[in-house]
Design an enzyme around this catalytic site. Structure first.
Site, PDB file in Angstrom:
ATOM      1  N   LYS A  75       0.814  -1.231   0.000  1.00 54.28           N
ATOM      2  CA  LYS A  75       0.000   0.000   0.000  1.00 54.28           C
ATOM      3  C   LYS A  75       0.845   1.278   0.000  1.00 54.28           C
ATOM      4  O   LYS A  75       0.509   2.241  -0.680  1.00 54.28           O
ATOM      5  CB  LYS A  75      -0.950   0.017   1.203  1.00 54.28           C
ATOM      6  CG  LYS A  75      -2.070  -0.998   1.098  1.00 54.28           C
ATOM      7  CD  LYS A  75      -3.037  -0.854   2.255  1.00 54.28           C
ATOM      8  CE  LYS A  75      -4.065  -1.969   2.241  1.00 54.28           C
ATOM      9  NZ  LYS A  75      -5.098  -1.812   3.272  1.00 54.28           N
ATOM     10  N   ASP A 109      -9.702   2.942   2.667  1.00 57.58           N
ATOM     11  CA  ASP A 109      -9.752   2.294   3.989  1.00 57.58           C
ATOM     12  C   ASP A 109     -10.367   3.219   5.049  1.00 57.58           C
ATOM     13  O   ASP A 109     -11.241   2.803   5.808  1.00 57.58           O
ATOM     14  CB  ASP A 109      -8.345   1.869   4.440  1.00 57.58           C
ATOM     15  CG  ASP A 109      -7.874   0.589   3.752  1.00 57.58           C
ATOM     16  OD1 ASP A 109      -8.735  -0.230   3.360  1.00 57.58           O
ATOM     17  OD2 ASP A 109      -6.649   0.417   3.608  1.00 57.58           O
TER      18      ASP A 109
HETATM   19  P1  NAP Z   1       0.572  -3.577  10.403  1.00 56.05           P
HETATM   20  O1  NAP Z   1       0.895  -2.404   9.547  1.00 56.05           O
HETATM   21  O2  NAP Z   1       1.478  -4.739  10.464  1.00 56.05           O
HETATM   22  O3  NAP Z   1       0.335  -3.017  11.903  1.00 56.05           O
HETATM   23  C1  NAP Z   1       0.158  -3.891  12.996  1.00 56.05           C
HETATM   24  C2  NAP Z   1      -0.203  -3.077  14.244  1.00 56.05           C
HETATM   25  O4  NAP Z   1      -0.491  -4.007  15.292  1.00 56.05           O
HETATM   26  C3  NAP Z   1       0.949  -2.178  14.748  1.00 56.05           C
HETATM   27  O5  NAP Z   1       0.378  -1.033  15.329  1.00 56.05           O
HETATM   28  C4  NAP Z   1       1.598  -3.076  15.818  1.00 56.05           C
HETATM   29  O6  NAP Z   1       2.277  -2.342  16.831  1.00 56.05           O
HETATM   30  C5  NAP Z   1       0.375  -3.747  16.398  1.00 56.05           C
HETATM   31  N1  NAP Z   1       0.694  -5.011  17.057  1.00 56.05           N
HETATM   32  C6  NAP Z   1       1.111  -6.152  16.454  1.00 56.05           C
HETATM   33  N2  NAP Z   1       1.288  -7.118  17.397  1.00 56.05           N
HETATM   34  C7  NAP Z   1       0.972  -6.555  18.594  1.00 56.05           C
HETATM   35  C8  NAP Z   1       0.956  -7.040  19.945  1.00 56.05           C
HETATM   36  N3  NAP Z   1       1.274  -8.305  20.225  1.00 56.05           N
HETATM   37  N4  NAP Z   1       0.559  -6.179  20.930  1.00 56.05           N
HETATM   38  C9  NAP Z   1       0.212  -4.910  20.634  1.00 56.05           C
HETATM   39  N5  NAP Z   1       0.222  -4.394  19.380  1.00 56.05           N
HETATM   40  C10 NAP Z   1       0.601  -5.212  18.382  1.00 56.05           C
HETATM   41  O7  NAP Z   1      -0.846  -4.201   9.986  1.00 56.05           O
HETATM   42  P2  NAP Z   1      -2.093  -3.444   9.290  1.00 56.05           P
HETATM   43  O8  NAP Z   1      -2.042  -3.637   7.840  1.00 56.05           O
HETATM   44  O9  NAP Z   1      -2.202  -2.082   9.847  1.00 56.05           O
HETATM   45  O10 NAP Z   1      -3.308  -4.353   9.838  1.00 56.05           O
HETATM   46  C11 NAP Z   1      -3.692  -4.276  11.187  1.00 56.05           C
HETATM   47  C12 NAP Z   1      -5.062  -4.881  11.379  1.00 56.05           C
HETATM   48  O11 NAP Z   1      -6.048  -4.155  10.624  1.00 56.05           O
HETATM   49  C13 NAP Z   1      -5.168  -6.334  10.911  1.00 56.05           C
HETATM   50  O12 NAP Z   1      -5.830  -7.059  11.894  1.00 56.05           O
HETATM   51  C14 NAP Z   1      -6.028  -6.267   9.653  1.00 56.05           C
HETATM   52  O13 NAP Z   1      -6.858  -7.406   9.529  1.00 56.05           O
HETATM   53  C15 NAP Z   1      -6.907  -5.051   9.942  1.00 56.05           C
HETATM   54  N6  NAP Z   1      -7.407  -4.422   8.716  1.00 56.05           N
HETATM   55  C16 NAP Z   1      -8.726  -4.517   8.453  1.00 56.05           C
HETATM   56  C17 NAP Z   1      -9.256  -3.942   7.312  1.00 56.05           C
HETATM   57  C18 NAP Z   1     -10.721  -4.075   7.042  1.00 56.05           C
HETATM   58  O14 NAP Z   1     -11.153  -3.732   5.935  1.00 56.05           O
HETATM   59  N7  NAP Z   1     -11.501  -4.533   8.000  1.00 56.05           N
HETATM   60  C19 NAP Z   1      -8.431  -3.236   6.420  1.00 56.05           C
HETATM   61  C20 NAP Z   1      -7.058  -3.143   6.722  1.00 56.05           C
HETATM   62  C21 NAP Z   1      -6.560  -3.752   7.873  1.00 56.05           C
HETATM   63  P3  NAP Z   1       3.826  -1.919  16.664  1.00 56.05           P
HETATM   64  O15 NAP Z   1       3.829  -0.647  15.859  1.00 56.05           O
HETATM   65  O16 NAP Z   1       4.299  -1.723  18.049  1.00 56.05           O
HETATM   66  O17 NAP Z   1       4.506  -3.057  15.963  1.00 56.05           O
END
Ligand code: NAP
Length: 308
Positions: free
Chosen positions: A88, A124
């Site tokens: 992205k 999004d």
């Molecule tokens: P990402 O860029 O990898 O970000 C992951 C986030 O989760 C970061 O803020 C990370 O914190 C945090 N995290 C990971 N493991 C953790 C833990 N054990 N404890 C606390 N925080 C933790 O992923 P993303 O693309 O943003 O996606 C994140 C979520 O959004 C996913 O679950 C995805 O399914 C959802 N999502 C949903 C939609 C929808 O249409 N519904 C669209 C997009 C994404 P750090 O910065 O400290 O690593």
């Protein structure tokens, strides 16, 4: 026969790789990996309902194939593309024009091919706004919002959207606090207006610690989980039920489970909650609107996502 996943090599020999496929593939989702994506089901249902002669497929592009892959879209008569993890942010600098909204978010999840040029959008954040309205009957702009996971891609898109909407308050929480702090600095121009909701600061970045969360949650209406915590079955709830107050609306962006751990914790606390299915649906509907300049058939898209 339509393949589950097309590759960069297929894209290089598109006529051959897709010979006999009717209607022709003119839309796709790209990611690495991409085999899990539910977007083809949702969009093919929408295309069929609207009588549009195009098929939507999955296209696996590795990071090193992304730039060349995007250049092959127009020659292969693509209408557009959805972009998912991890591409992205990279796509932002690979398209010809970036919509203002996507530029603010710093990421593109939808590409429109227009007269041979690529235009990048992000649906999004707006998808989340529509989802919250559909689930809870409220507007994000009227809310005091807390985002868990404000350091990730989804958290950032939602936080920028909250700024653009001008929500009442925004509290950013992230395991790595520095990322939330940086985002808060960036968003500060959106929160310079007068306080409506008392003396507390309209914008804050706080550590992921019980005391800090507790002291904020009674000044919050809507909690959004944008962490990946809850995607695996064995995951814990990112907020324990003991911290959830009954007045809170809890939106979990995770859509891989009907009742996420966070939703179960909300149930225990007597709070309303929803999963990320509606955000997935609405970001898809908004992409469809960008490609075809017409309203998306939401009910068909919803049913297809649910596998009905
Ligand atoms: P990402 O860029 O990898 O970000 C992951 C986030 O989760 C970061 O803020 C990370 O914190 C945090 N995290 C990971 N493991 C953790 C833990 N054990 N404890 C606390 N925080 C933790 O992923 P993303 O693309 O943003 O996606 C994140 C979520 O959004 C996913 O679950 C995805 O399914 C959802 N999502 C949903 C939609 C929808 O249409 N519904 C669209 C997009 C994404 P750090 O910065 O400290 O690593």
């Amino acid at each position: 026969m339509l393949k589950d996943v097309y590759t960069f090599e297929d894209l290089q020999h598109w006529g051959e790789a897709t010979a006999g496929i009717q209607p022709p593939i003119r839309l796709a989702v790209t990611g690495d990996p991409v085999a899990h994506s539910a977007s083809p089901a949702m969009h093919n249902a929408a295309l069929a309902k609207c009588g549009i002669a195009a098929t939507y497929a999955r296209l696996h592009l590795r990071p090193e194939e992304l730039a060349a892959g995007l250049r092959l879209l127009a020659p292969n008569h693509f209408i557009g593309l959805n972009v998912t993890i991890p591409h992205k942010a990279a796509v932002l600098s690979l398209v010809d024009t970036v919509d203002e909204h996507a530029r603010k978010i710093g990421a593109v999840n939808t590409v429109l091919v227009e007269e041979g040029k690529l235009i990048g959008f992000n649906t999004d954040g707006p998808g989340l706004v529509r989802a919250v309205r559909a689930e809870f009957g409220v507007d994000v702009r009227d809310m005091r919002v807390m985002i868990l996971g404000a350091g990730g891609g989804a958290g950032r898109a939602i936080a920028v959207q909250c700024g653009i909407e001008g929500c009442e308050r925004l509290v950013l929480v992230n395991r790595t606090l520095e990322k939330a702090r940086q985002l808060a600095d960036e968003l500060s121009p959106y929160f310079k207006g007068p306080h409506v909701s008392g003396p507390l600061s309209r914008l804050a970045a706080i550590p992921w610690e019980e005391d800090a969360l507790k002291s904020q949650l009674n000044q919050i209406d809507l909690v959004i989980n944008a962490t990946s915590v809850g995607m695996k079955h064995a995951d814990f709830s990112p907020l324990p039920s003991s911290l959830i107050l009954p007045h809170l609306m809890i939106y979990d962006t995770i859509y891989t489970s009907n009742r996420t751990q966070l939703m179960c914790a909300a149930d225990e606390a007597g709070a309303r909650s929803a999963n990320g299915f509606s955000m997935l649906l609405h970001q898809g509907a908004l992409a469809f609107e960008i490609w075809f300049n017409r309203e998306a058939p939401l009910e068909e898209m919803r049913a297809a996502l649910l596998g009905k």
